[in-house]
Design an enzyme around this catalytic site. Structure first.
Site, short mmCIF file in Angstrom:
data_model
loop_
_atom_site.label_atom_id
_atom_site.label_comp_id
_atom_site.label_asym_id
_atom_site.label_seq_id
_atom_site.Cartn_x
_atom_site.Cartn_y
_atom_site.Cartn_z
CE LYS A 70 -14.05 36.86 -84.09
NZ LYS A 70 -14.07 38.19 -84.87
CG ASP A 74 -7.63 32.85 -80.78
OD1 ASP A 74 -8.75 32.70 -80.54
OD2 ASP A 74 -7.17 33.95 -81.16
CE1 TYR A 82 -5.73 40.69 -85.92
CE2 TYR A 82 -7.75 39.54 -85.27
CZ TYR A 82 -7.02 40.74 -85.28
OH TYR A 82 -7.62 41.89 -84.75
CE1 TYR A 121 -6.44 45.39 -89.20
CE2 TYR A 121 -8.27 45.48 -87.45
CZ TYR A 121 -6.78 45.02 -88.02
OH TYR A 121 -6.02 44.32 -87.11
C1 LIG Z 1 -8.83 33.89 -84.05
C2 LIG Z 1 -9.16 35.30 -83.28
N1 LIG Z 1 -8.57 35.45 -82.21
C3 LIG Z 1 -8.78 36.71 -81.72
C4 LIG Z 1 -9.55 37.95 -82.30
C5 LIG Z 1 -9.95 39.06 -81.84
O1 LIG Z 1 -11.25 39.36 -81.28
P1 LIG Z 1 -11.71 40.88 -81.23
O2 LIG Z 1 -11.67 41.48 -82.48
O3 LIG Z 1 -13.22 40.46 -80.65
O4 LIG Z 1 -10.82 41.23 -80.14
C6 LIG Z 1 -10.05 37.49 -83.64
C7 LIG Z 1 -10.88 38.59 -84.21
O5 LIG Z 1 -11.19 38.41 -85.56
C8 LIG Z 1 -9.78 36.11 -84.18
O6 LIG Z 1 -10.26 35.96 -85.31
#
Ligand SMILES: Cc1ncc(COP(=O)(O)O)c(C=O)c1O
Length: 430
Positions: A266, A237, A149, A21
């Site tokens: 995370k 998610d 996202y 990014y």
């Molecule tokens: C809600 C959500 N799902 C999935 C992801 C993707 O995670 P990663 O960057 O570890 O692949 C993110 C990343 O910021 C996220 O905020």
């Protein structure tokens, strides 16, 4: 003979690294980080900067938490990594037991992978195939939220909002219908296309990359009800929201719902190592269990169930319980919000949002990640906040520091955020 490059490593970065990014065609100074402790990052020149974005929302307790560091060292010396097909190990089993015990009811199986994107891929693939295995072959559609996202791999991109990140790959995506987080919109979509849908995916309570946008509990409750009515699986998610960020251990708790699949990463390892888990209902797992090898879940990653990752995740869960991480996040968020509110005069040009330890201020102007307000906010962050790391999302400035952040540090974050917002609001007085 080649002449040795005597430049320091942070200057050599520009020759060899490609950053995520990042527009390398625009000059944007990099922060050269040589260390981290607690809420603070240490720069190569010795300066310190407070990690108010938790290193892309991952660092849960603070950097270098001694219990987590010890867990990594101990596990690395015992069993570093072993394949998770045909083998198992204690950290993976204990972590699966603990995650299923603390997650919303009805999630009984953990599938491990590497990061948020893979946690989402696993959920999408398993839900799609589970629907087909129920004999419902026509369910080739996914439902998702505008602004969502879910990561940068292809499946995760397909269910994410294409604007602006994924537009370029549009021709390669599978079928997704999107709606706002609005009960009426979901009812209409379910009535029209529910019979074709394998699953609905949502970021519960707050959509991160959308600019910390609200997904209200009433919408989530309606989503659970409508998914059941239409035979659609519900994927939550919680890659960003999991492990206390929103003031409860999981954001789903605030709506009192249990999804069919829950994506975690995370904060799972306290932000220390890449690891993900997708939790599933027993019904989804059962859709793959048979005496026919051709019906197994054909999915796995080299590092699935990584032993050191699982060990640090177990230590992180201990810390979450011992230190009361969700309550700490809530207290930090309240403190930052109070500081900001007292420093900024209210106005129609500002919108406020807080979800536990996540505090966001949205400025007037074009919406979206490429909003023209974004570069102005970014420039103000660099100029006015040399000691607090903040990265705006379009016209939204937000903070979500790790749980160890002190009251004084929260006040510092609020002060810097207020100065940044004021300078963009009133450039003439800056
Ligand atoms: C809600 C959500 N799902 C999935 C992801 C993707 O995670 P990663 O960057 O570890 O692949 C993110 C990343 O910021 C996220 O905020």
């Amino acid at each position: 003979m080649a002449v040795a490059d005597t430049r320091p490593w942070w200057e050599r970065d520009a020759d060899v690294c490609w950053h995520p990014y990042t527009q390398h065609g625009q000059a944007e100074g990099l922060l050269a980080i040589r260390g981290a402790a607690g809420a603070w990052l240490e720069l190569a020149d010795g300066r310190k900067i407070l990690d108010a974005v938790s290193s892309w929302w991952a660092c849960l307790h603070g950097h270098g938490h001694p219990q987590l560091v010890a867990a990594i060292a101990k596990q690395a010396a015992t069993l570093d990594h072993v394949l998770f097909a045909g083998c198992t190990h204690e950290p993976a089993v204990r972590l699966a037991e603990r995650l299923c015990a603390v997650a919303p009811a009805g999630l009984t199986r953990a599938f491990y992978s590497d990061d948020g994107s893979t946690a989402v891929e696993v959920a999408l693939k398993a839900c799609y195939a589970a629907a087909a295995r129920r004999g419902e072959q026509g369910r080739t559609l996914f439902l998702a939220l505008e602004g969502g996202y879910h990561g940068d791999t292809f499946g995760a991109m397909a269910v994410g909002d294409p604007d602006p990140f994924f537009r370029e790959y549009g021709d390669l995506m599978f079928q997704v219908e999107r709606m706002p987080a609005d009960v009426g919109a979901l009812e209409a979509l379910m009535a029209a296309r529910g019979a074709e849908a394998a699953a609905l995916i949502v970021e519960p309570i707050v959509q991160g990359a959308a600019g910390m946008a609200s997904v209200p509990p009433a919408f989530l409750q309606a989503a659970r009800r409508l998914c059941d009515e239409h035979g659609v699986l519900l994927i939550a998610d919680e890659v960003m929201t999991g492990f206390g960020r929103t003031g409860t251990l999981f954001a789903c708790e605030q709506a009192g719902i249990s999804p069919d699949a829950l994506c975690l990463s995370k904060g799972l390892t306290g932000g220390m190592l890449p690891l993900a888990a997708t939790l599933f209902s027993e019904a989804i797992f059962e859709a793959f269990r048979s005496d026919d090898r051709s019906r197994m879940f054909f999915h796995g990653h080299t590092f699935t169930g990584h032993a050191i990752g699982c060990a640090v995740a177990l230590a992180s869960l201990d810390v979450v319980e011992a230190e009361g991480t969700p309550a700490r996040m809530e207290a930090n968020g309240r403190r930052i919000e109070a500081g900001l509110r007292s420093a900024l005069e209210e106005g129609d040009d500002l919108a406020w949002r807080r979800f536990g330890g996540i505090v966001a201020v949205e400025l007037a102007g074009e919406s979206g990640y490429l909003s023209e307000v974004g570069p102005r906010l970014k420039a103000a962050c660099r100029e006015l906040s040399p000691d607090v790391l903040l990265r705006p999302l379009g016209r939204v400035l937000y903070a979500m520091p790790p749980a160890c952040t002190t009251e004084a540090e929260c006040d510092l974050i609020a002060t810097r955020m207020a100065a940044i917002v004021q300078s963009v609001r009133h450039p003439e007085s800056a």
